[in-house]
Design a protein around this motif. Structure first.
Motif, short mmCIF file in Angstrom:
data_model
loop_
_atom_site.label_atom_id
_atom_site.label_comp_id
_atom_site.label_asym_id
_atom_site.label_seq_id
_atom_site.Cartn_x
_atom_site.Cartn_y
_atom_site.Cartn_z
N ARG A 88 14.97 6.36 -20.23
CA ARG A 88 15.57 7.10 -21.39
C ARG A 88 16.24 6.32 -22.31
N ARG A 89 16.89 5.38 -22.12
CA ARG A 89 17.47 4.23 -22.86
C ARG A 89 16.27 3.62 -23.77
N GLU A 90 15.20 3.35 -23.17
CA GLU A 90 14.10 2.59 -23.84
C GLU A 90 13.65 3.56 -24.93
N VAL A 107 7.58 -7.97 -20.94
CA VAL A 107 8.42 -7.33 -21.83
C VAL A 107 9.49 -6.68 -20.91
N PRO A 108 10.89 -7.06 -20.60
CA PRO A 108 11.74 -6.65 -19.76
C PRO A 108 12.23 -5.56 -20.09
N CYS A 109 12.66 -5.00 -19.28
CA CYS A 109 13.60 -3.75 -19.46
C CYS A 109 15.01 -4.15 -19.92
N ALA A 128 4.26 -6.38 -18.06
CA ALA A 128 5.09 -6.64 -16.71
C ALA A 128 6.48 -6.85 -17.18
N ILE A 129 7.42 -6.40 -16.49
CA ILE A 129 8.94 -6.47 -16.62
C ILE A 129 9.33 -7.92 -16.15
N SER A 130 8.79 -8.92 -15.73
CA SER A 130 9.19 -10.04 -15.33
C SER A 130 8.18 -11.23 -15.30
N ASP A 142 18.86 -6.74 -24.36
CA ASP A 142 19.22 -5.78 -25.24
C ASP A 142 18.36 -5.08 -25.82
N ILE A 143 18.27 -3.59 -25.37
CA ILE A 143 17.17 -2.77 -25.61
C ILE A 143 16.79 -2.65 -27.15
N ASP A 144 17.95 -2.84 -27.88
CA ASP A 144 17.78 -2.53 -29.41
C ASP A 144 16.91 -4.02 -29.88
N LYS A 145 16.88 -4.95 -29.20
CA LYS A 145 16.07 -5.98 -29.59
C LYS A 145 14.58 -5.96 -28.79
#
Length: 400
Positions: free
Chosen positions: A19-21, A202-204, A178-180, A383-386
């Protein structure tokens, strides 16, 4: 570009990070159409999740008759593309070792998704997790629908790469996230070499605006906090015995567990057996705001997991300037080390006792230093906004 996100069950208490993403992508100027296969079967507790459900279009929930009719009509009027997609369904069901009816249902959902994406002029679909949603996105693409991508998290996904036909899904995808680094390495070991270039890390992330810019130092209280679904993978059943051992030297020690799930009864039995009923509290699911408040009141986060991807709650604790007691598994060591927490081997009872004891013995200055280091790491990496502009650029640059 018109973008859609596709999930299996959404929203869920454990998918706050998605949801944040989505919200961050929309803040960056790209609207997102939400699709999901079904409603989550459990009760939502957070008002933002409740609102998100109203913004989500479901492919299966309440649509069974429409799906069956759509499947029949598509097979009748589009026999060629239907045959190609149906052949893929056979491949998927053989790789999974069964479930032909289930995989045929995915095809019906894909037909519905293709219709809706055409009506909405969707250019790209992104699915989180390499399981059901990625299957529907791939079948939709094979039917002539939009290009797609998907994010792999783990831990279970990484143990079922063959059964979930992840290589086939990657073959037809524009790219795979992949998240990591750990997750990427596991994927690259599985995928054919010619698909390696489609895998990106691309990390969460978390929305740092939800957290104080300068968190207060961890309190010198004896309170710990554990957050997550109550399940064997999270290892919460080990907490009561560890607390019982440490309380001999730290009589004020207590821990609150936020979450619910199949391990609740086993944890309750452990609480009774270790006589820690006054020290280990099961609070059930709570709102995001209450989770943040309780993190702020705690000395450290406690997460004795046996299987993880990279837990969002660690990022949340770091955003609040709180150190973490957790395990040396999967991608956790990419974020946590001795500068900002305590790492133990999963299932190491004595190691867990020692780590909790060390957290309780740490001075105010030591805890504050660890909290600052954790905060610095989450600001730099999560930082999700980055992160959102990176995702948008990837979606926009994907080629048909």
């Amino acid at each position: 570009m018109k973008l859609a996100y596709l999930l299996n069950s959404y929203p869920m208490t454990s998918t706050t990070f998605i949801r944040r993403e989505i919200s961050a992508i929309e803040r960056a100027g790209v609207p997102v159409k939400r699709f999901a296969v079904r409603h989550w079967s459990e009760r939502l507790v957070d008002p933002q999740d409740m609102s998100e459900r109203g913004r989500t279009e479901y492919l299966l929930t309440g649509q069974r008759g429409r799906l069956i009719g759509g499947l029949a009509r598509y097979a009748l009027f589009n026999p060629r593309s239907f045959g190609e997609a149906f052949e893929a369904v056979g491949d998927l069901h053989r790789a999974a070792g069964g479930g032909f009816v289930r995989h045929s249902a995915y095809l019906a959902q894909a037909i519905r998704l293709k219709t809706r994406c055409a009506q909405l002029r969707i250019d790209h679909i992104h699915a989180h997790f390499s399981t059901n949603a990625a299957t529907v996105a791939m079948l939709c693409r094979l039917l002539g629908g939009p290009r797609y991508s998907f994010t792999v998290h783990g831990p279970d996904e990484l143990d079922e790469l063959v059964a979930n036909s992840v290589a086939k899904k990657a073959q037809h995808a524009a790219f795979v996230i992949a998240i990591s680094d750990y997750c990427r390495d596991r994927l690259l070991a599985h995928l054919p070499q010619h698909l390696a270039g489609r895998t990106r890390v691309v990390p969460c992330g978390i929305d740092l605006s939800d957290y104080p810019a300068e968190p207060s130092p961890p309190p010198m209280s004896a309170r710990l906090l554990s957050v997550g679904r109550l399940c064997p993978q999270k290892g919460q059943v080990e907490i009561p015995a560890a607390i019982a051992a440490v309380v001999r030297d730290h009589p004020g020690l207590s821990v609150a567990l936020i979450g619910d799930g199949e391990s609740r009864a086993a944890i309750e039995r452990e609480i009774t057996g270790t006589a820690t009923g006054g020290r280990v509290k099961l609070l059930g699911w709570r709102t995001n705001a209450e989770v943040r408040r309780r993190i702020g009141e705690t000395r450290a986060l406690l997460l004795p997991s046996h299987a993880e991807g990279l837990p969002i709650v660690i990022m949340e604790a770091f955003a609040m300037g709180r150190p973490v007691i957790t395990t040396r598994i999967a991608a956790i060591p990419e974020l946590v080390n001795e500068k900002c927490g305590w790492l133990v081997e999963p299932g190491d009872a004595q190691g867990l006792v020692g780590a909790i004891g060390s957290a309780m013995a740490a001075t105010k200055a030591e805890l504050a230093k660890m909290g600052r280091e954790g905060r610095k790491r989450v600001v730099a990496r999560h930082d999700i906004d980055k992160i959102a502009p990176q995702l948008i650029a990837m979606f926009e640059s994907a080629e048909d």
